[in-house]
Scaffold this active site. Structure first.
Site, PDB file in Angstrom:
ATOM      1  N   LYS A 115     -22.546  11.360  -6.301  1.00  0.00           N
ATOM      2  CA  LYS A 115     -21.561  11.687  -7.341  1.00  0.00           C
ATOM      3  C   LYS A 115     -20.294  12.310  -6.754  1.00  0.00           C
ATOM      4  O   LYS A 115     -19.209  12.108  -7.272  1.00  0.00           O
ATOM      5  CB  LYS A 115     -22.170  12.593  -8.411  1.00  0.00           C
ATOM      6  CG  LYS A 115     -23.211  11.854  -9.236  1.00  0.00           C
ATOM      7  CD  LYS A 115     -23.446  12.441 -10.602  1.00  0.00           C
ATOM      8  CE  LYS A 115     -24.298  11.462 -11.411  1.00  0.00           C
ATOM      9  NZ  LYS A 115     -24.788  11.963 -12.661  1.00  0.00           N
ATOM     10  N   LYS A 207     -28.747   1.035  -9.226  1.00  0.00           N
ATOM     11  CA  LYS A 207     -29.318   1.588 -10.457  1.00  0.00           C
ATOM     12  C   LYS A 207     -28.431   1.289 -11.661  1.00  0.00           C
ATOM     13  O   LYS A 207     -27.195   1.376 -11.543  1.00  0.00           O
ATOM     14  CB  LYS A 207     -29.441   3.108 -10.255  1.00  0.00           C
ATOM     15  CG  LYS A 207     -30.209   3.829 -11.327  1.00  0.00           C
ATOM     16  CD  LYS A 207     -30.204   5.331 -11.072  1.00  0.00           C
ATOM     17  CE  LYS A 207     -28.957   5.976 -11.627  1.00  0.00           C
ATOM     18  NZ  LYS A 207     -29.144   7.277 -12.264  1.00  0.00           N
ATOM     19  N   LYS A 210     -24.598   4.948 -16.347  1.00  0.00           N
ATOM     20  CA  LYS A 210     -23.529   5.110 -17.341  1.00  0.00           C
ATOM     21  C   LYS A 210     -22.165   4.965 -16.706  1.00  0.00           C
ATOM     22  O   LYS A 210     -21.195   4.593 -17.358  1.00  0.00           O
ATOM     23  CB  LYS A 210     -23.597   6.518 -17.940  1.00  0.00           C
ATOM     24  CG  LYS A 210     -24.812   6.825 -18.748  1.00  0.00           C
ATOM     25  CD  LYS A 210     -24.785   8.329 -19.078  1.00  0.00           C
ATOM     26  CE  LYS A 210     -26.120   8.812 -19.572  1.00  0.00           C
ATOM     27  NZ  LYS A 210     -26.347  10.229 -19.255  1.00  0.00           N
TER      28      LYS A 210
HETATM   29  N1  AQP Z   1     -31.440   3.158 -14.262  1.00  0.00           N
HETATM   30  C1  AQP Z   1     -32.358   4.001 -14.683  1.00  0.00           C
HETATM   31  N2  AQP Z   1     -33.659   3.630 -14.711  1.00  0.00           N
HETATM   32  C2  AQP Z   1     -34.616   4.494 -15.153  1.00  0.00           C
HETATM   33  N3  AQP Z   1     -34.335   5.741 -15.597  1.00  0.00           N
HETATM   34  C3  AQP Z   1     -33.051   6.146 -15.592  1.00  0.00           C
HETATM   35  N4  AQP Z   1     -32.439   7.284 -15.940  1.00  0.00           N
HETATM   36  C4  AQP Z   1     -31.106   7.182 -15.735  1.00  0.00           C
HETATM   37  N5  AQP Z   1     -30.814   5.982 -15.243  1.00  0.00           N
HETATM   38  C5  AQP Z   1     -31.995   5.293 -15.131  1.00  0.00           C
HETATM   39  C6  AQP Z   1     -33.150   8.431 -16.497  1.00  0.00           C
HETATM   40  O1  AQP Z   1     -32.537   8.802 -17.711  1.00  0.00           O
HETATM   41  C7  AQP Z   1     -32.684  10.212 -17.876  1.00  0.00           C
HETATM   42  C8  AQP Z   1     -31.364  10.814 -18.238  1.00  0.00           C
HETATM   43  O2  AQP Z   1     -30.415  10.603 -17.211  1.00  0.00           O
HETATM   44  P1  AQP Z   1     -29.102  11.487 -17.217  1.00  0.00           P
HETATM   45  O3  AQP Z   1     -28.154  10.997 -18.208  1.00  0.00           O
HETATM   46  O4  AQP Z   1     -29.448  12.887 -17.368  1.00  0.00           O
HETATM   47  O5  AQP Z   1     -28.582  11.350 -15.785  1.00  0.00           O
HETATM   48  P2  AQP Z   1     -28.138  10.209 -14.896  1.00  0.00           P
HETATM   49  O6  AQP Z   1     -29.293   9.863 -14.009  1.00  0.00           O
HETATM   50  O7  AQP Z   1     -26.949  10.775 -14.265  1.00  0.00           O
HETATM   51  O8  AQP Z   1     -27.772   8.939 -15.806  1.00  0.00           O
HETATM   52  P3  AQP Z   1     -26.881   7.794 -15.273  1.00  0.00           P
HETATM   53  O9  AQP Z   1     -26.833   6.703 -16.235  1.00  0.00           O
HETATM   54  O10 AQP Z   1     -27.293   7.408 -13.892  1.00  0.00           O
HETATM   55  O11 AQP Z   1     -25.465   8.468 -15.244  1.00  0.00           O
HETATM   56  P4  AQP Z   1     -24.410   8.453 -14.115  1.00  0.00           P
HETATM   57  O12 AQP Z   1     -23.825   7.094 -14.127  1.00  0.00           O
HETATM   58  O13 AQP Z   1     -23.451   9.504 -14.549  1.00  0.00           O
HETATM   59  O14 AQP Z   1     -25.112   8.768 -12.831  1.00  0.00           O
HETATM   60  C9  AQP Z   1     -33.268  10.751 -16.580  1.00  0.00           C
HETATM   61  O15 AQP Z   1     -34.661  10.948 -16.756  1.00  0.00           O
HETATM   62  C10 AQP Z   1     -33.017   9.651 -15.594  1.00  0.00           C
HETATM   63  O16 AQP Z   1     -33.981   9.625 -14.573  1.00  0.00           O
END
Ligand code: AQP
Length: 344
Positions: A115, A207, A210
């Site tokens: 990040k 992965k 978002k």
């Molecule tokens: N691709 C994924 N596959 C399975 N689980 C996922 N999670 C996120 N992406 C995947 C799970 O969703 C929960 C919440 O995630 P979060 O919003 O707290 O954090 P994050 O991992 O930062 O989500 P993103 O989409 O990956 O956001 P960005 O793009 O900002 O990095 C968690 O249980 C996570 O494991």
């Protein structure tokens, strides 16, 4: 080590659109666990501001996560659904954990490296300390189980290290304050399942996330049937038909991802999916996946929109959930203060 009553805690950040990875990696597990466990499901808004947020959009995003929990089947009466910033003890315990966790531990966190990217010097201190806050979120409630996607495994391991170090560093004070064994449990991640790591629809080695600039990389919970169909049809694949068994998915990340998504959405396994579709072309399989995804996600998106149209209702649910969360958090935090040696 003391045995602790089982309690589930998990959270999602109110940043951007909720996608299929968040749903299958986390929310589906919440829905299942509420049947067997006492659960707290948090909208982790303090985590969201580790990167800049527009205040108006943040408020809406907080409500959207709460709406997604409820629309997916999490019962707000049975479980505690709340937003982190309404329970001040999260930040208080996080500070204490900032003083327990070691720089070396946090330096190893891959999410920070991803990040912060190349501009590390300009990343917020909050982004670096994020895993200590996450440890506080979990341990404030002495939660024993944390349903998350695979990407969060390292953070849960850090929460275990923090709990262990606190229990060791303060062992005498913990005993002097009348607690037998360790004060905090060592929380277990709950990661298993065919969709523990849902990958981007554009690149099976990345992965689903978002923050991916391509809308076609992810299916959002708010997508309508047309958008879901378009994204699945455009999903990257390879030219071979689907294999007959899971072994044949090796080296085919896009095929593996779509089969895993199908398995998770149909509460099945990749092998069972390949028994049905092995030997088929992707065009046939993708149509079946569109039908399944629309059937499963369509009603959730519709219910989210209905709930989001009544923000006062969601706000009142979050207030009530936060009140219930504080009932657990306050006495635990008082005990932590006594153990650390603060006067209150
Ligand atoms: N691709 C994924 N596959 C399975 N689980 C996922 N999670 C996120 N992406 C995947 C799970 O969703 C929960 C919440 O995630 P979060 O919003 O707290 O954090 P994050 O991992 O930062 O989500 P993103 O989409 O990956 O956001 P960005 O793009 O900002 O990095 C968690 O249980 C996570 O494991």
């Amino acid at each position: 080590m003391t045995s602790f009553p089982e309690r589930v805690f998990s959270g999602i950040q109110p940043t951007g659109n909720l996608h299929l990875g968040n749903y299958l990696g986390a929310i589906v597990k919440f829905v299942a666990l509420q049947k067997t466990h006492e659960c707290l499901f948090c909208v982790v808004d303090l985590h969201a501001i580790t990167v800049p947020q527009d205040p108006k959009e943040l408020r809406q995003a907080i409500r959207r996560i709460a709406a997604a929990y409820i629309a997916s089947g999490v019962d707000p009466a049975k479980n505690i659904i709340f937003n982190q910033s309404q329970v001040a003890e999260h930040a208080e315990l996080a500070w204490i954990f900032n003083c327990v966790a070691r720089m070396g531990w946090l330096n190893r966190m891959t999410q920070f490296k991803e990040k912060a990217g190349k501009d590390r010097e300009n990343a917020s201190i909050g982004l670096f300390a994020y895993p200590a806050l996450m440890a506080a979120d979990i341990l404030l409630y002495k939660a024993t189980h944390v349903p998350v996607g695979e990407d969060q495994k390292q953070h849960i391991e850090l929460a275990r290290d923090v709990a262990q170090k606190f229990n060791n560093d303060f062992a005498d004070s913990i005993a002097a304050n009348g607690h037998q064994g360790g004060f905090f449990p060592l929380p277990e991640p709950l990661i298993q399942g065919p969709a523990a790591r849902v990958m981007s629809l554009r690149d099976g080695t990345k992965k689903m996330s978002k923050s991916d600039p391509s809308e076609f990389s992810r299916i959002n919970l708010s997508d309508d049937a047309d958008a879901i169909a378009q994204k699945v049809r455009k999903a990257k694949t390879d030219p071979e038909p689907l294999p007959l068994a899971k072994d044949g998915l090796g080296g085919r990340p896009e095929a593996e991802n779509l089969v895993g998504i199908f398995a998770a959405l149909s509460d099945s396994t990749p092998d069972a999916v390949l028994q049905q579709f092995g030997g088929s072309q992707f065009s046939t399989f993708k149509q079946a996946l569109v039908d399944l995804a629309v059937e499963r996600l369509g009603p959730i998106g519709a219910e989210m929109r209905r709930l989001e149209a009544d923000p006062a209702y969601i706000d009142s649910l979050l207030r009530e959930g936060s009140r219930r969360a504080r009932e657990i958090a306050e006495p635990n935090m008082c005990q932590v203060k006594d153990i650390v040696g603060f006067i209150r």
